[in-house]
Enzyme design. Structure first.
Site, PDB file in Angstrom:
ATOM      1  N   GLU A   1      -7.206 -19.613  73.373  1.00 59.74           N
ATOM      2  CA  GLU A   1      -7.051 -20.449  72.088  1.00 59.74           C
ATOM      3  C   GLU A   1      -7.749 -21.826  72.237  1.00 59.74           C
ATOM      4  O   GLU A   1      -8.156 -22.302  71.221  1.00 59.74           O
ATOM      5  CB  GLU A   1      -5.814 -20.490  71.558  1.00 59.74           C
ATOM      6  CG  GLU A   1      -5.683 -20.749  70.240  1.00 59.74           C
ATOM      7  CD  GLU A   1      -4.195 -20.853  69.756  1.00 59.74           C
ATOM      8  OE1 GLU A   1      -3.862 -19.726  68.746  1.00 59.74           O
ATOM      9  OE2 GLU A   1      -3.526 -21.552  69.841  1.00 59.74           O
TER      10      GLU A   1
ATOM     11  N   CYS B   1       1.405 -27.279  64.425  1.00 67.92           N
ATOM     12  CA  CYS B   1       0.680 -26.255  64.212  1.00 67.92           C
ATOM     13  C   CYS B   1       1.171 -25.402  63.205  1.00 67.92           C
ATOM     14  O   CYS B   1       0.472 -24.519  62.440  1.00 67.92           O
ATOM     15  CB  CYS B   1       0.920 -25.246  65.413  1.00 67.92           C
ATOM     16  SG  CYS B   1       0.277 -25.948  66.794  1.00 67.92           S
TER      17      CYS B   1
ATOM     18  N   HIS C   1     -14.458 -16.686  61.026  1.00 66.89           N
ATOM     19  CA  HIS C   1     -14.373 -17.308  59.956  1.00 66.89           C
ATOM     20  C   HIS C   1     -13.573 -16.985  58.825  1.00 66.89           C
ATOM     21  O   HIS C   1     -13.972 -17.012  57.703  1.00 66.89           O
ATOM     22  CB  HIS C   1     -15.956 -17.689  59.455  1.00 66.89           C
ATOM     23  CG  HIS C   1     -16.893 -18.496  60.437  1.00 66.89           C
ATOM     24  ND1 HIS C   1     -17.139 -18.125  61.425  1.00 66.89           N
ATOM     25  CD2 HIS C   1     -17.272 -19.927  60.039  1.00 66.89           C
ATOM     26  CE1 HIS C   1     -17.975 -19.182  61.935  1.00 66.89           C
ATOM     27  NE2 HIS C   1     -17.924 -20.250  61.225  1.00 66.89           N
TER      28      HIS C   1
HETATM   29 ZN   LIG Z   1      -3.509 -22.892  66.567  1.00 65.43          ZN
END
Ligand SMILES: [Zn+2]
Length: 142
Positions: free
Chosen positions: A125, A37, A78
Site C-alpha cells: 500500500e 486514515c 481509479h
Molecule cells: Zn490508506
C-alpha cells in the site's frame, strides 16, 4: 516495487507463476481508531499474485498473465474502494483488499479445467507497508 523478490510460499506444485501489476485507488477506513486514515486518500497499490499448478492449458499457460491483471485492475483502478460492491459493509484495509483480491482470483481459477491455485497475494500500500494473504492449507486449496 517491481522487480523485487517477494516472500516465497511453500507448495507442492511443479509450476509457479508470479504476476506483478499496480492500480491506483482511493479509500478511507471508517473507524475513529484509524486516525487520519478516516479521511479519503489515495494509494498506488502494488500487487504480486502467486499461482501454482501441475498442469498447463492447451496454450501451454498455467494462467494467461494478462487475464490475471484484468481480473483485478479493471475492477479496482481509479475507484473509491469503499464504493465498490465487494467492499460493501467492510473496511477496505490493506488486509481486506488483499483477501478480496484472493477471493476474486480463486473464484476465477476454480472454473479452469487444469485447476491452477492462487497461493499468495502480496499487496503493497505504501513504500513501507504491505500485507501478504495466504489461504489456509485445507484440502480444497491443495
Ligand atoms: Zn490508506
Amino acid at each position: 516495487m517491481m522487480q523485487q523478490i517477494y516472500p516465497s510460499v511453500e507448495h507442492p506444485y511443479t509450476f509457479e507463476l508470479n504476476k506483478d501489476f499496480n492500480f491506483s485507488a482511493a479509500h478511507y477506513i471508517p473507524a475513529p481508531e484509524a486516525g487520519k486514515c478516516m479521511r479519503t486518500h489515495g494509494h498506488t497499490y502494488f500487487v504480486n499474485l502467486t499461482i501454482g499448478g501441475d498442469a498447463l492449458d492447451d496454450t501451454g499457460f498455467l494462467i494467461n498473465f494478462s487475464h490475471l491483471k484484468a481480473l483485478i485492475h479493471d475492477q479496482f483502478d481509479h475507484y473509491l474502494l469503499n464504493d465498490l460492491p465487494m467492499f460493501e459493509g467492510k473496511s477496505p484495509s490493506t488486509e481486506v483488499v488483499a483477501q478480496t483480491i484472493y477471493d476474486i482470483v480463486a473464484d476465477h481459477l476454480k472454473d479452469l479445467p487444469h485447476a491452477p491455485k492462487c497461493l499468495q497475494v502480496f499487496l503493497r500500500e505504501t513504500p513501507s507497508s504491505y500485507v501478504v494473504y495466504r489461504p489456509k492449507r485445507t484440502k480444497e486449496h491443495m
